[in-house]
Design an enzyme around this catalytic site. Structure first.
Site, PDB file in Angstrom:
ATOM      1  N   CYS A  97       0.834  -1.196   0.000  1.00 35.24           N
ATOM      2  CA  CYS A  97       0.000   0.000   0.000  1.00 35.24           C
ATOM      3  C   CYS A  97       0.880   1.261   0.000  1.00 35.24           C
ATOM      4  O   CYS A  97       1.530   1.546  -0.996  1.00 35.24           O
ATOM      5  CB  CYS A  97      -0.995  -0.028   1.154  1.00 35.24           C
ATOM      6  SG  CYS A  97      -2.381   1.123   0.936  1.00 35.24           S
ATOM      7  N   GLU A 124      -0.945  -8.599   4.846  1.00 38.04           N
ATOM      8  CA  GLU A 124      -0.839  -8.950   6.266  1.00 38.04           C
ATOM      9  C   GLU A 124      -2.215  -9.107   6.917  1.00 38.04           C
ATOM     10  O   GLU A 124      -2.320  -9.566   8.051  1.00 38.04           O
ATOM     11  CB  GLU A 124      -0.015  -7.897   7.016  1.00 38.04           C
ATOM     12  CG  GLU A 124      -0.712  -6.585   7.305  1.00 38.04           C
ATOM     13  CD  GLU A 124      -0.793  -5.632   6.119  1.00 38.04           C
ATOM     14  OE1 GLU A 124      -1.258  -4.495   6.314  1.00 38.04           O
ATOM     15  OE2 GLU A 124      -0.402  -6.008   4.987  1.00 38.04           O
ATOM     16  N   HIS A 179      -3.167  -5.198   1.153  1.00 36.43           N
ATOM     17  CA  HIS A 179      -2.578  -5.474   2.465  1.00 36.43           C
ATOM     18  C   HIS A 179      -2.505  -6.986   2.690  1.00 36.43           C
ATOM     19  O   HIS A 179      -3.443  -7.576   3.242  1.00 36.43           O
ATOM     20  CB  HIS A 179      -3.419  -4.826   3.568  1.00 36.43           C
ATOM     21  CG  HIS A 179      -3.293  -3.346   3.648  1.00 36.43           C
ATOM     22  ND1 HIS A 179      -2.460  -2.719   4.550  1.00 36.43           N
ATOM     23  CD2 HIS A 179      -3.875  -2.359   2.921  1.00 36.43           C
ATOM     24  CE1 HIS A 179      -2.552  -1.404   4.387  1.00 36.43           C
ATOM     25  NE2 HIS A 179      -3.403  -1.161   3.403  1.00 36.43           N
TER      26      HIS A 179
END
Length: 201
Positions: free
Chosen positions: A82, A182, A180
């Site tokens: 990002c 994660e 993202h």
């Protein structure tokens, strides 16, 4: 037996804990990087999401900007997610007038592109190197407007008004995603980066 690489996470802003957790779960020595001495022991670096102009200013304040830029020039693997993608881009559309990036990726990124289009969204995408689609989470994300000849496109948005937009790239030892990885518990994109770091050692 080869020891696991040490991978740092730029820890002045963003989803630091989530990235550290992903990397640790893959058997990597993962550390938070807030000072140049911590960067020195890293074989690779993750630059998380956040706010790209703030990240650059914090990196300057904590004397990390030039050391990170130099390590990238020397070939240290880095993975930007990002805002981290913006930080690794050579060129930015819709950036602030004085916005600095670390550079290294021969790409043009449009800042907050999805923010103006569709705000935040989730969707399935195919990523080069993964054996099945990935559930990707986009949060006011950038997209890649243009890539240089040496940049490999790893993923594009597949449906909706942003269909066809580039959202993951690799160039040499650098990787970046608009989304993202994660978030959501799927560590396969992080595994791609760990493999990249291991190859470069």
């Amino acid at each position: 037996m080869t020891t696991a690489p040490t991978i740092g996470v730029f820890a002045l802003q963003g989803d630091v804990r989530e990235h550290l957790g992903m990397l640790t779960g893959l058997g990597v020595e993962a550390i938070a990087v807030r000072r140049p001495a911590e960067l020195d022991v890293c074989a690779g670096l993750v630059i998380p999401g956040g706010e790209s102009t703030t990240m650059a200013k914090l990196a300057r304040t904590f004397d990390l900007f030039e050391p990170i830029r130099q390590r990238i020039k020397e070939g240290m693997p880095a993975f930007g997610t990002c805002a981290g993608m913006i930080m690794l881009a050579d060129r930015i559309e819709d950036g602030t007038r004085d916005q600095e990036t670390l550079g290294g990726l021969d790409i043009t990124v449009r800042r907050n592109a999805f923010g103006r289009q569709v705000e935040s969204f989730e969707g399935e995408i195919d990523v080069v190197g993964l054996d099945a689609p990935l559930h990707a989470v986009f949060i006011r994300a950038p997209w890649v407007e243009a890539v240089g000849d040496s940049v490999e496109v790893l993923a594009r948005v597949e449906q909706g008004e942003a269909a066809g937009r580039i959202v993951a790239v690799r160039q040499g030892s650098l990787m970046a995603t608009s989304f993202h990885p994660e978030v959501g518990g799927d560590s396969r994109v992080h595994r791609l980066f760990v493999d990249l770091v291991t190859e470069e050692r």
